[in-house]
Enzyme design. Structure first.
Site, PDB file in Angstrom:
ATOM      1  N   GLY A  82       0.836  -1.205   0.000  1.00 27.56           N
ATOM      2  CA  GLY A  82       0.000   0.000   0.000  1.00 27.56           C
ATOM      3  C   GLY A  82       0.868   1.252   0.000  1.00 27.56           C
ATOM      4  O   GLY A  82       1.861   1.310   0.715  1.00 27.56           O
ATOM      5  N   VAL A 121      17.598   9.164  -3.757  1.00 30.88           N
ATOM      6  CA  VAL A 121      18.202   9.466  -5.059  1.00 30.88           C
ATOM      7  C   VAL A 121      19.283  10.546  -4.892  1.00 30.88           C
ATOM      8  O   VAL A 121      20.412  10.393  -5.378  1.00 30.88           O
ATOM      9  CB  VAL A 121      17.116   9.893  -6.077  1.00 30.88           C
ATOM     10  CG1 VAL A 121      17.734  10.472  -7.338  1.00 30.88           C
ATOM     11  CG2 VAL A 121      16.222   8.697  -6.409  1.00 30.88           C
ATOM     12  N   ARG A 175       1.091  -5.164  -5.485  1.00 32.59           N
ATOM     13  CA  ARG A 175       1.294  -6.363  -4.658  1.00 32.59           C
ATOM     14  C   ARG A 175       1.478  -7.506  -5.645  1.00 32.59           C
ATOM     15  O   ARG A 175       0.601  -7.773  -6.458  1.00 32.59           O
ATOM     16  CB  ARG A 175       0.085  -6.617  -3.761  1.00 32.59           C
ATOM     17  CG  ARG A 175      -0.264  -5.420  -2.847  1.00 32.59           C
ATOM     18  CD  ARG A 175      -1.316  -5.796  -1.833  1.00 32.59           C
ATOM     19  NE  ARG A 175      -1.969  -4.653  -1.226  1.00 32.59           N
ATOM     20  CZ  ARG A 175      -1.504  -3.997  -0.153  1.00 32.59           C
ATOM     21  NH1 ARG A 175      -0.381  -4.361   0.403  1.00 32.59           N
ATOM     22  NH2 ARG A 175      -2.183  -2.977   0.337  1.00 32.59           N
ATOM     23  N   ASP A 186       5.446  -4.721   6.104  1.00 38.71           N
ATOM     24  CA  ASP A 186       5.839  -6.089   6.465  1.00 38.71           C
ATOM     25  C   ASP A 186       6.080  -7.025   5.293  1.00 38.71           C
ATOM     26  O   ASP A 186       7.115  -7.679   5.207  1.00 38.71           O
ATOM     27  CB  ASP A 186       4.669  -6.693   7.267  1.00 38.71           C
ATOM     28  CG  ASP A 186       5.043  -6.857   8.704  1.00 38.71           C
ATOM     29  OD1 ASP A 186       6.221  -6.636   9.018  1.00 38.71           O
ATOM     30  OD2 ASP A 186       4.153  -7.210   9.498  1.00 38.71           O
ATOM     31  N   THR A 231       4.317   2.470   5.699  1.00 39.12           N
ATOM     32  CA  THR A 231       2.933   1.978   5.683  1.00 39.12           C
ATOM     33  C   THR A 231       2.115   2.789   6.675  1.00 39.12           C
ATOM     34  O   THR A 231       2.573   3.035   7.798  1.00 39.12           O
ATOM     35  CB  THR A 231       2.809   0.477   6.019  1.00 39.12           C
ATOM     36  OG1 THR A 231       1.437   0.200   6.340  1.00 39.12           O
ATOM     37  CG2 THR A 231       3.654   0.034   7.202  1.00 39.12           C
ATOM     38  N   ASP A 270      -0.228   1.823   8.308  1.00 41.57           N
ATOM     39  CA  ASP A 270      -0.659   0.962   9.421  1.00 41.57           C
ATOM     40  C   ASP A 270       0.286   1.024  10.634  1.00 41.57           C
ATOM     41  O   ASP A 270      -0.100   0.652  11.741  1.00 41.57           O
ATOM     42  CB  ASP A 270      -0.754  -0.501   8.970  1.00 41.57           C
ATOM     43  CG  ASP A 270      -1.695  -0.683   7.806  1.00 41.57           C
ATOM     44  OD1 ASP A 270      -2.563   0.194   7.605  1.00 41.57           O
ATOM     45  OD2 ASP A 270      -1.561  -1.689   7.080  1.00 41.57           O
ATOM     46  N   ASP A 289       2.578  -0.940  11.370  1.00 47.55           N
ATOM     47  CA  ASP A 289       2.605  -2.273  11.987  1.00 47.55           C
ATOM     48  C   ASP A 289       3.884  -3.062  11.709  1.00 47.55           C
ATOM     49  O   ASP A 289       3.905  -4.274  11.881  1.00 47.55           O
ATOM     50  CB  ASP A 289       1.377  -3.085  11.524  1.00 47.55           C
ATOM     51  CG  ASP A 289       1.343  -3.266  10.019  1.00 47.55           C
ATOM     52  OD1 ASP A 289       2.123  -2.593   9.306  1.00 47.55           O
ATOM     53  OD2 ASP A 289       0.534  -4.085   9.539  1.00 47.55           O
ATOM     54  N   ARG A 301      -5.217  -2.736   8.709  1.00 48.39           N
ATOM     55  CA  ARG A 301      -5.104  -4.188   8.463  1.00 48.39           C
ATOM     56  C   ARG A 301      -5.324  -4.958   9.756  1.00 48.39           C
ATOM     57  O   ARG A 301      -6.371  -4.792  10.367  1.00 48.39           O
ATOM     58  CB  ARG A 301      -3.744  -4.510   7.838  1.00 48.39           C
ATOM     59  CG  ARG A 301      -3.734  -5.815   7.067  1.00 48.39           C
ATOM     60  CD  ARG A 301      -2.384  -6.058   6.465  1.00 48.39           C
ATOM     61  NE  ARG A 301      -2.138  -5.216   5.320  1.00 48.39           N
ATOM     62  CZ  ARG A 301      -2.485  -5.531   4.073  1.00 48.39           C
ATOM     63  NH1 ARG A 301      -3.053  -6.675   3.825  1.00 48.39           N
ATOM     64  NH2 ARG A 301      -2.230  -4.717   3.082  1.00 48.39           N
ATOM     65  N   GLU A 342     -10.174  -1.638  11.176  1.00 49.52           N
ATOM     66  CA  GLU A 342     -10.760  -2.552  10.182  1.00 49.52           C
ATOM     67  C   GLU A 342     -10.571  -4.029  10.553  1.00 49.52           C
ATOM     68  O   GLU A 342     -11.383  -4.871  10.177  1.00 49.52           O
ATOM     69  CB  GLU A 342     -10.216  -2.282   8.776  1.00 49.52           C
ATOM     70  CG  GLU A 342      -8.731  -2.548   8.619  1.00 49.52           C
ATOM     71  CD  GLU A 342      -8.251  -2.394   7.182  1.00 49.52           C
ATOM     72  OE1 GLU A 342      -9.025  -2.651   6.253  1.00 49.52           O
ATOM     73  OE2 GLU A 342      -7.078  -2.013   6.994  1.00 49.52           O
ATOM     74  N   ARG A 368      -5.102   7.066   2.907  1.00 40.99           N
ATOM     75  CA  ARG A 368      -3.789   6.762   2.325  1.00 40.99           C
ATOM     76  C   ARG A 368      -3.235   7.892   1.469  1.00 40.99           C
ATOM     77  O   ARG A 368      -2.068   7.856   1.085  1.00 40.99           O
ATOM     78  CB  ARG A 368      -3.882   5.475   1.500  1.00 40.99           C
ATOM     79  CG  ARG A 368      -3.625   4.277   2.320  1.00 40.99           C
ATOM     80  CD  ARG A 368      -3.026   3.090   1.650  1.00 40.99           C
ATOM     81  NE  ARG A 368      -3.270   2.816   0.279  1.00 40.99           N
ATOM     82  CZ  ARG A 368      -3.636   1.602  -0.177  1.00 40.99           C
ATOM     83  NH1 ARG A 368      -3.833   0.618   0.661  1.00 40.99           N
ATOM     84  NH2 ARG A 368      -3.772   1.396  -1.451  1.00 40.99           N
TER      85      ARG A 368
HETATM   86  O1  F6P Z   1      -1.365  -1.564   4.380  1.00 40.47           O
HETATM   87  C1  F6P Z   1      -2.021  -0.394   4.084  1.00 40.47           C
HETATM   88  C2  F6P Z   1      -3.483  -0.644   3.837  1.00 40.47           C
HETATM   89  O2  F6P Z   1      -4.068   0.579   3.466  1.00 40.47           O
HETATM   90  C3  F6P Z   1      -4.232  -1.310   4.986  1.00 40.47           C
HETATM   91  O3  F6P Z   1      -4.594  -0.382   5.989  1.00 40.47           O
HETATM   92  C4  F6P Z   1      -5.405  -1.911   4.261  1.00 40.47           C
HETATM   93  O4  F6P Z   1      -5.899  -3.032   4.971  1.00 40.47           O
HETATM   94  C5  F6P Z   1      -4.805  -2.335   2.965  1.00 40.47           C
HETATM   95  O5  F6P Z   1      -3.637  -1.555   2.770  1.00 40.47           O
HETATM   96  C6  F6P Z   1      -5.679  -2.172   1.753  1.00 40.47           C
HETATM   97  O6  F6P Z   1      -5.003  -2.704   0.672  1.00 40.47           O
HETATM   98  P1  F6P Z   1      -5.422  -2.568  -0.856  1.00 40.47           P
HETATM   99  O7  F6P Z   1      -4.828  -1.286  -1.359  1.00 40.47           O
HETATM  100  O8  F6P Z   1      -4.791  -3.743  -1.506  1.00 40.47           O
HETATM  101  O9  F6P Z   1      -6.909  -2.540  -0.897  1.00 40.47           O
END
Ligand code: F6P
Length: 324
Positions: free
Chosen positions: A16, A29, A77, A108, A130, A132, A134, A176, A228, A258
């Protein structure tokens, strides 16, 4: 200038996106070029690496991005990269492009990818990015502060309308499987209830009862923050309304958290982490994770970093929730 065993460094963003990733790319850079390295951007994360989507980056290519959200390198991803075969292919691609080291900015999952590459002999550095927050080995991940402030601004607005209508607002925030955003924005907005995945809760004792106690001391609106990973916000809202009789609405903040221009905290953390990553490479230290620990930007061994665990200070949460 440093001893140049490593000449060409690739940079990618993965998972993300997070506000501040661009500031990190800029710092990497420019600090890299200052040290005499050739810098390359790998677009679309590990997916782009497997496709050889690699472009040279000069100092001017990273102009005017320190204040921009998202990532100019784009992100993805990649399922293919999760397998050993994909990782071996990534190593081959790096050889073809003569990339000597890779800096990975992400969470992670992205670090697991970097760790796998390091085991295949590729020198890597990880920078935590991130919303999160986390990643276990670091107190801080790029993007967290901006995401919290974005969420808080939205919650303050929801409060205005909840208060006018004397409603209960259930607000779902991202994170997450972690409750860092929820816990912090919940405390910052004075929420009656904060539900996070790390702490077990009972709807009866920890939600309905708290709301009713609030009503009994004269409250007219209620804010319930749900991470969430802690449950289904619309479902929780429905149950609150059924049990308490208080009109309840749900808002899922979603991807708005985000985006946006990074805060001071995120621009500085990203810039310092980018510079630290290049410092490491210039000093012959690779397979490191750049972390913030006790307010200091440090580098730690990737294997050790991957084995670390961090816990949320759930006690703070309990204290905070009795403030009405
Ligand atoms: O890891 C960042 C995040 O925004 C999480 O908070 C969320 O669960 C996930 O990515 C959403 O991912 P995607 O962009 O694949 O929907």
């Amino acid at each position: 200038m440093s001893e140049l065993k490593i000449k060409k460094i690739g940079v990618l963003t993965s998972g993300g996106d997070a506000p501040g990733m661009n500031a990190a790319i800029r710092a990497l850079v420019r600090a890299g070029i200052r040290e005499g390295y050739e810098m390359y951007g790998v677009r679309r994360g590990y997916k782009g690496l497997l496709e050889g989507d690699i472009i040279p980056l000069g100092t001017r290519d990273v102009s005017e991005i320190i204040h921009r959200g998202g990532t100019i390198l784009m992100t993805a991803r990649s399922k293919e990269f999760v397998d050993k075969e994909g990782q071996e292919k990534a190593k081959e691609i790096m050889k073809v492009y003569e990339l000597d080291a890779l800096v990975v900015i992400g969470g992670d999952g992205s670090f697991r990818g970097a760790y796998a590459l390091s085991k295949l002999g590729i020198p890597v550095i990880g920078i935590p990015g991130t919303i999160d927050n986390d990643v276990s080995c670091t107190d801080y991940c790029i993007g967290f502060d901006t995401a919290m402030n974005t969420a808080l601004e939205a919650i303050d607005k929801i409060r205005d309308t909840a208060s006018s209508h004397e409603r209960c607002s259930v607000i779902e925030v991202m994170g997450r499987e972690a409750g860092y955003i929820a816990m912090n924005v919940g405390m910052a907005c004075g929420a009656e209830v904060i539900l996070i995945p790390e702490v077990k809760y009972s709807l009866e004792k920890d939600v309905y009862r708290i709301i009713l106690e609030g009503r009994n001391v004269g409250k007219h609106h209620y804010i319930v923050i749900v991470a969430e990973g802690a449950g289904d916000a619309p479902e929780i809202a429905k149950k609150i309304e059924e049990f308490t009789g208080i009109e309840t609405r749900t808002t899922v903040l979603g991807y708005v958290q985000r985006g946006g221009s990074p805060t001071v905290k995120d621009r500085i953390a990203a810039s310092m982490m980018g510079i630290k990553a290049i410092d490491c490479i210039a000093n012959g230290k690779t397979n490191r994770l750049i972390v913030e620990q006790g307010g200091e930007i440090k580098d730690i061994d990737i294997k050790k970093g991957m084995a670390m665990k961090k816990t949320i200070a759930a006690e703070t949460l309990k204290e905070n929730l009795r403030l009405f």
